[in-house]
Motif scaffolding. Structure first.
Motif, PDB file in Angstrom:
ATOM      1  N   UNK A 109       0.818  -1.208   0.000  1.00 41.84           N
ATOM      2  CA  UNK A 109       0.000   0.000   0.000  1.00 41.84           C
ATOM      3  C   UNK A 109       0.853   1.260   0.000  1.00 41.84           C
ATOM      4  N   UNK A 110       2.157   1.089  -0.022  1.00 41.60           N
ATOM      5  CA  UNK A 110       3.014   2.262  -0.082  1.00 41.60           C
ATOM      6  C   UNK A 110       3.617   2.339  -1.470  1.00 41.60           C
ATOM      7  N   UNK A 111       3.894   3.553  -1.911  1.00 39.23           N
ATOM      8  CA  UNK A 111       4.588   3.697  -3.167  1.00 39.23           C
ATOM      9  C   UNK A 111       6.064   3.487  -2.854  1.00 39.23           C
ATOM     10  N   UNK A 112       6.613   2.384  -3.268  1.00 38.97           N
ATOM     11  CA  UNK A 112       7.991   2.120  -2.878  1.00 38.97           C
ATOM     12  C   UNK A 112       8.787   1.496  -3.997  1.00 38.97           C
ATOM     13  N   UNK A 113      10.044   1.377  -3.747  1.00 35.86           N
ATOM     14  CA  UNK A 113      10.954   0.788  -4.693  1.00 35.86           C
ATOM     15  C   UNK A 113      11.092  -0.691  -4.321  1.00 35.86           C
ATOM     16  N   UNK A 114      10.548  -1.548  -5.162  1.00 34.56           N
ATOM     17  CA  UNK A 114      10.479  -2.964  -4.846  1.00 34.56           C
ATOM     18  C   UNK A 114      11.863  -3.558  -4.563  1.00 34.56           C
ATOM     19  N   UNK A 115      12.856  -3.116  -5.339  1.00 36.51           N
ATOM     20  CA  UNK A 115      14.180  -3.700  -5.134  1.00 36.51           C
ATOM     21  C   UNK A 115      14.780  -3.268  -3.803  1.00 36.51           C
ATOM     22  N   UNK A 116      14.606  -1.985  -3.467  1.00 36.35           N
ATOM     23  CA  UNK A 116      15.112  -1.490  -2.181  1.00 36.35           C
ATOM     24  C   UNK A 116      14.375  -2.186  -1.038  1.00 36.35           C
ATOM     25  N   UNK A 117      13.046  -2.355  -1.184  1.00 36.62           N
ATOM     26  CA  UNK A 117      12.276  -3.041  -0.152  1.00 36.62           C
ATOM     27  C   UNK A 117      12.772  -4.476   0.029  1.00 36.62           C
ATOM     28  N   UNK A 118      13.067  -5.134  -1.083  1.00 40.22           N
ATOM     29  CA  UNK A 118      13.530  -6.521  -1.009  1.00 40.22           C
ATOM     30  C   UNK A 118      14.882  -6.594  -0.295  1.00 40.22           C
ATOM     31  N   UNK A 119      15.769  -5.655  -0.600  1.00 39.30           N
ATOM     32  CA  UNK A 119      17.069  -5.644   0.082  1.00 39.30           C
ATOM     33  C   UNK A 119      16.896  -5.418   1.579  1.00 39.30           C
ATOM     34  N   UNK A 120      16.006  -4.489   1.911  1.00 43.55           N
ATOM     35  CA  UNK A 120      15.752  -4.231   3.327  1.00 43.55           C
ATOM     36  C   UNK A 120      15.151  -5.462   4.004  1.00 43.55           C
ATOM     37  N   UNK A 121      14.261  -6.139   3.304  1.00 45.15           N
ATOM     38  CA  UNK A 121      13.639  -7.344   3.866  1.00 45.15           C
ATOM     39  C   UNK A 121      14.713  -8.387   4.173  1.00 45.15           C
ATOM     40  N   UNK A 122      15.660  -8.543   3.241  1.00 49.10           N
ATOM     41  CA  UNK A 122      16.735  -9.515   3.480  1.00 49.10           C
ATOM     42  C   UNK A 122      17.600  -9.109   4.674  1.00 49.10           C
ATOM     43  N   UNK A 123      17.873  -7.823   4.800  1.00 44.65           N
ATOM     44  CA  UNK A 123      18.672  -7.372   5.956  1.00 44.65           C
ATOM     45  C   UNK A 123      17.952  -7.662   7.264  1.00 44.65           C
ATOM     46  N   UNK A 124      16.630  -7.387   7.278  1.00 46.28           N
ATOM     47  CA  UNK A 124      15.854  -7.658   8.493  1.00 46.28           C
ATOM     48  C   UNK A 124      15.839  -9.153   8.805  1.00 46.28           C
ATOM     49  N   UNK A 125      15.627  -9.965   7.769  1.00 44.64           N
ATOM     50  CA  UNK A 125      15.597 -11.416   7.980  1.00 44.64           C
ATOM     51  C   UNK A 125      16.925 -11.910   8.541  1.00 44.64           C
ATOM     52  N   UNK A 126      18.028 -11.384   8.016  1.00 46.18           N
ATOM     53  CA  UNK A 126      19.338 -11.787   8.530  1.00 46.18           C
ATOM     54  C   UNK A 126      19.463 -11.395   9.997  1.00 46.18           C
ATOM     55  N   UNK A 127      19.037 -10.191  10.281  1.00 46.52           N
ATOM     56  CA  UNK A 127      19.158  -9.699  11.649  1.00 46.52           C
ATOM     57  C   UNK A 127      18.376 -10.573  12.632  1.00 46.52           C
ATOM     58  N   UNK A 129      17.651 -13.666  12.178  1.00 47.21           N
ATOM     59  CA  UNK A 129      18.055 -15.069  12.101  1.00 47.21           C
ATOM     60  C   UNK A 129      17.146 -15.945  11.258  1.00 47.21           C
ATOM     61  N   UNK A 130      16.439 -15.354  10.283  1.00 43.10           N
ATOM     62  CA  UNK A 130      15.585 -16.152   9.399  1.00 43.10           C
ATOM     63  C   UNK A 130      15.945 -15.924   7.927  1.00 43.10           C
ATOM     64  N   UNK A 133      15.387 -18.551   5.271  1.00 40.10           N
ATOM     65  CA  UNK A 133      14.021 -19.035   5.066  1.00 40.10           C
ATOM     66  C   UNK A 133      13.249 -18.214   4.047  1.00 40.10           C
ATOM     67  N   UNK A 134      13.917 -17.290   3.349  1.00 42.32           N
ATOM     68  CA  UNK A 134      13.219 -16.340   2.460  1.00 42.32           C
ATOM     69  C   UNK A 134      12.293 -17.023   1.461  1.00 42.32           C
ATOM     70  N   UNK A 135      12.737 -18.146   0.913  1.00 49.47           N
ATOM     71  CA  UNK A 135      11.937 -18.780  -0.132  1.00 49.47           C
ATOM     72  C   UNK A 135      11.087 -19.941   0.362  1.00 49.47           C
ATOM     73  N   UNK A 144       8.861 -20.262  16.241  1.00 52.38           N
ATOM     74  CA  UNK A 144       9.746 -19.152  16.565  1.00 52.38           C
ATOM     75  C   UNK A 144      10.175 -18.387  15.317  1.00 52.38           C
ATOM     76  N   UNK A 145      10.385 -19.133  14.230  1.00 57.18           N
ATOM     77  CA  UNK A 145      10.743 -18.477  12.972  1.00 57.18           C
ATOM     78  C   UNK A 145       9.570 -17.676  12.435  1.00 57.18           C
ATOM     79  N   UNK A 146       8.359 -18.240  12.520  1.00 56.17           N
ATOM     80  CA  UNK A 146       7.165 -17.528  12.034  1.00 56.17           C
ATOM     81  C   UNK A 146       7.014 -16.203  12.775  1.00 56.17           C
ATOM     82  N   UNK A 147       7.280 -16.251  14.068  1.00 50.39           N
ATOM     83  CA  UNK A 147       7.152 -15.041  14.867  1.00 50.39           C
ATOM     84  C   UNK A 147       8.157 -13.976  14.423  1.00 50.39           C
ATOM     85  N   UNK A 148       9.372 -14.413  14.131  1.00 48.83           N
ATOM     86  CA  UNK A 148      10.388 -13.454  13.698  1.00 48.83           C
ATOM     87  C   UNK A 148      10.110 -12.936  12.286  1.00 48.83           C
ATOM     88  N   UNK A 149       9.496 -13.785  11.454  1.00 46.39           N
ATOM     89  CA  UNK A 149       9.102 -13.348  10.103  1.00 46.39           C
ATOM     90  C   UNK A 149       8.002 -12.291  10.210  1.00 46.39           C
TER      91      UNK A 149
END
Ligand code: ADP
Ligand code: ADP
Length: 212
Positions: A109-127, A129-130, A133-135, A144-149
């Motif tokens: 629902x936000x106007x965003x840059x999909x690639x930047x969002x994806x990079x940020x998502x990966x950084x958060x997932x790494x932080x 510890x998930x 599990x991206x794919x 516990x993983x679901x909660x962190x996701x």
């Protein structure tokens, strides 16, 4: 004005005694507030009210001093997407989509840059510890993983109002610390964070505790 406030909030699910009656609270930018109380007291319900997902029977929820319940559904949805990050108690992931797509859902629902969002998502997932599990599909990950996701999804858009329902319920102490650190970081950036929890270690690390 406080970032978020409840003003005379009253709610009942059906005829009978209200679960919440005349509740008032203020949540300032920059603080992490724990909400505690016995099971069944109405903590989750209160969080849904603060998150504009339930309409109060009476009273108002104010965001930066402005009431939003009177607004059209589309306005509230837009506000929620732009400013709220909500962590549901049971994670509430969409099982038909990958973990990464679940996390990116919060940006639709936000106007965003999909690639930047994806990079940020990966950084958060790494932080959290998930990162590996991206794919995966949510059905393939642990509780516990679901909660962190779910946390990654809630935090991706840098919301300035974070509402989390038992966010460390399935986590070991080290993972819980990572979560609390992330909440304090959001608060330091000007967000208000409201956390419903039974976890004494989490309450201990919040700035204050409201008992229902
Ligand atoms: P808590 O989070 O403090 O455990 P909840 O807000 O989940 O409390 O629930 C408070 C009470 O409201 C419980 O008695 C629960 O059964 C009831 N309740 C919760 N959701 C609904 C609903 N959708 N319809 C009717 N009653 C509900
Ligand atoms: P957590 O600390 O995240 O709760 P667990 O000890 O429950 O971790 O799970 C360890 C590993 O087992 C996880 O990496 C996860 O991939 C896998 N796992 C756990 N539960 C499930 C499940 N229901 N389905 C598939 N894999 C699971």
């Amino acid at each position: 004005n406080p970032r978020l406030a409840a003003d005379g909030l009253t709610f009942r699910y059906d005829a009978g005694t209200p679960l919440i009656e005349g509740w008032a609270a203020e949540f300032a930018a920059g603080e992490v507030v724990a909400v505690t109380g016995p099971s069944g007291r109405g903590k989750s319900t209160m969080l849904y009210l603060l998150g504009l997902m339930l309409r109060p029977t009476a009273g108002r929820v104010l965001v930066d001093g402005e009431p939003f319940h009177g607004r059209a559904d589309a306005d509230r949805a837009r506000l929620r997407a732009a400013r709220f990050g909500f962590v549901f108690q049971d994670a509430a992931l969409d099982h038909s989509r990958t973990v990464l797509d679940n996390i990116l859902e919060s940006t639709l629902y936000r106007r965003g840059d999909r690639r930047a969002d994806t990079e940020r998502a990966h950084r958060l997932m790494d932080r959290f510890g998930v990162g590996l599990r991206a794919n995966a599909k949510p059905g393939q990950v642990s509780g516990g993983q679901a909660q962190r996701i779910a946390l990654c999804r809630a935090l991706l858009g840098d919301p300035d109002i974070v509402l989390a329902d038992e966010p460390t319920g399935n986590l070991d102490p080290d993972s819980s610390d990572v979560v609390i650190d992330a909440f304090h970081e959001r608060a330091a950036a000007g967000a208000t964070v409201v956390v419903v929890t039974h976890d004494p270690a989490l309450v201990q690390r919040c700035d204050r505790n409201i008992r229902l």
